[in-house]
Design a protein around this motif. Sequence first.
Motif, PDB file in Angstrom:
ATOM      1  N   ASP A 259      79.868  21.856 120.629  1.00  0.00           N
ATOM      2  CA  ASP A 259      81.028  21.077 120.195  1.00  0.00           C
ATOM      3  C   ASP A 259      81.617  21.716 118.945  1.00  0.00           C
ATOM      4  OD1 ASP A 259      82.967  19.150 120.207  1.00  0.00           O
ATOM      5  OD2 ASP A 259      81.692  17.518 119.518  1.00  0.00           O
ATOM      6  N   ASN A 260      82.937  21.827 118.926  1.00  0.00           N
ATOM      7  CA  ASN A 260      83.669  22.359 117.779  1.00  0.00           C
ATOM      8  C   ASN A 260      84.057  21.216 116.861  1.00  0.00           C
ATOM      9  OD1 ASN A 260      84.511  25.429 118.274  1.00  0.00           O
ATOM     10  ND2 ASN A 260      84.404  24.359 120.225  1.00  0.00           N
ATOM     11  N   GLN A 261      83.731  21.346 115.581  1.00  0.00           N
ATOM     12  CA  GLN A 261      83.876  20.219 114.675  1.00  0.00           C
ATOM     13  C   GLN A 261      85.119  20.298 113.791  1.00  0.00           C
ATOM     14  OE1 GLN A 261      82.006  17.486 115.327  1.00  0.00           O
ATOM     15  NE2 GLN A 261      81.522  18.846 117.017  1.00  0.00           N
ATOM     16  N   GLY A 272      78.863  23.222 113.063  1.00  0.00           N
ATOM     17  CA  GLY A 272      79.081  23.196 114.499  1.00  0.00           C
ATOM     18  C   GLY A 272      77.877  22.565 115.168  1.00  0.00           C
ATOM     19  N   GLU A 273      78.004  22.291 116.476  1.00  0.00           N
ATOM     20  CA  GLU A 273      76.945  21.541 117.134  1.00  0.00           C
ATOM     21  C   GLU A 273      76.509  22.147 118.460  1.00  0.00           C
ATOM     22  OE1 GLU A 273      78.081  17.057 115.488  1.00  0.00           O
ATOM     23  OE2 GLU A 273      78.152  17.487 117.635  1.00  0.00           O
ATOM     24  N   GLY A 291      80.908  16.401 112.185  1.00  0.00           N
ATOM     25  CA  GLY A 291      79.972  17.429 112.609  1.00  0.00           C
ATOM     26  C   GLY A 291      78.638  17.132 111.964  1.00  0.00           C
ATOM     27  N   GLU A 314      72.273  22.224 114.336  1.00  0.00           N
ATOM     28  CA  GLU A 314      73.476  22.348 113.513  1.00  0.00           C
ATOM     29  C   GLU A 314      73.759  23.827 113.305  1.00  0.00           C
ATOM     30  OE1 GLU A 314      73.292  20.134 109.907  1.00  0.00           O
ATOM     31  OE2 GLU A 314      73.258  18.178 110.915  1.00  0.00           O
TER      32      GLU A 314
END
Length: 418
Positions: A259-261, A272-273, A291, A314
């Motif tokens: 996922d882009n935060q 980021g995730e 995030g 993370e």
Amino acid sequence: MQRLLMASAAAAAMFCASQALAQSSNNMEKLGQFRTTGTSMQFETVDQTGEFADQIRKNLENVKLPPGFKIELFAVVPDARHIAVGPQGIVTIVGTRKDKVWAITDRNKDRRADEVKRFAPSIDFVIPNGVCFSKDGFLFIAEQNRVLVFPAAEFFYESPDVAVGEVVKKGELIPTDEESFNHTARVCDIGPDNKLYITLGQPFNVPAPEKLDKYGKWGIGGIIRMERDGSNREVFARGIRNSVGMDFNPANGELWFTDNQVDGMGDDIPPGELNRATGPGQNFGFPWYGGGKIRTNEYKDSDPPADVVFPEVEMTAHAADLGMLFYTGSMFPAEYKGGIFSAQHGSWNRTNPVGARVMFTSLNEDGTAKETKPFAEGWKQESGEYLGRPVDVAQMPDGSILVSDDLAGAVYRISYQR
């Protein structure tokens, strides 16, 4: 006179656009009935030789890998984004954020492309980023606001006319008034339940509260799933800003996704995730969390859901984590089996850019993340200049992996020799 000319030009443009739309719709109808469209057999192809390809090979000399690994140019592919390797190993399909899908063929099996040509030129695509194959040979393409399926794609791709069906009709993946130029690069995958999973990024940095009910209903800012024919659509996961990479852990069927935060919060936050969904119905915290456990300014005074699932890993802030893959091959050393390769596209929103590399995450026996470290890096120069920007990772039948790069317009092959 000038106003008259401008009005005439506008009318002509509208007429041409309506004609093109009608032609596209007509072609889809014909293809659905296995009729020819009259599209030329003169395919648009991409030259695999010459100075451009030679320079990409030279740039790859900057990429550092663990001992025994080698990276080579597999194919020159304009705007290369997400990759789908055909289950028979005949063709590799590459999506883009523009209007074309590419088909790569390695006819002599020397592990480099002999031919790169446009896939299904009789169809007009709109951001056909998400490409994925089912094990039984159906190719799915998730566009900005439509999902198509191509039965026997590894057979029909040799022709401009292809067998095609609509899984989700145009304008029904999301409401048309939510179509955006931002965060509309979908990705798709077939789950162990034989259902089709699709990520739906929400278009904002942080959405306004009045958007949340609508987005929750449609699964915008989440992951949806449905039967392969488009029926029984449901929201599988929520609280996701913009996921552009997912894969299922073959050991237990759990879905992992990047996922882009949130941008604009500083160079080093939020992270980021890399997320792990252990079942349907989970909420991953956005927009209350930007995030990791970093609260957004916009929602700091609003109570987040009580059951938020925080990321398994993370990642470095603003490295732009995109495509990912569970490695199941036998070519690489044993420590890579069952781990995750993921692509970091690289920063735009950071004083000192980071990313532009491929990461590797090993897993513990209980299925949790163990360690994440760089696997392939060097596309980003010390000056901050990018020689390439990795997007996706895919596995070939021989156990090597492919890495796409939409800046260079290329697909690379990483192999290992004992």
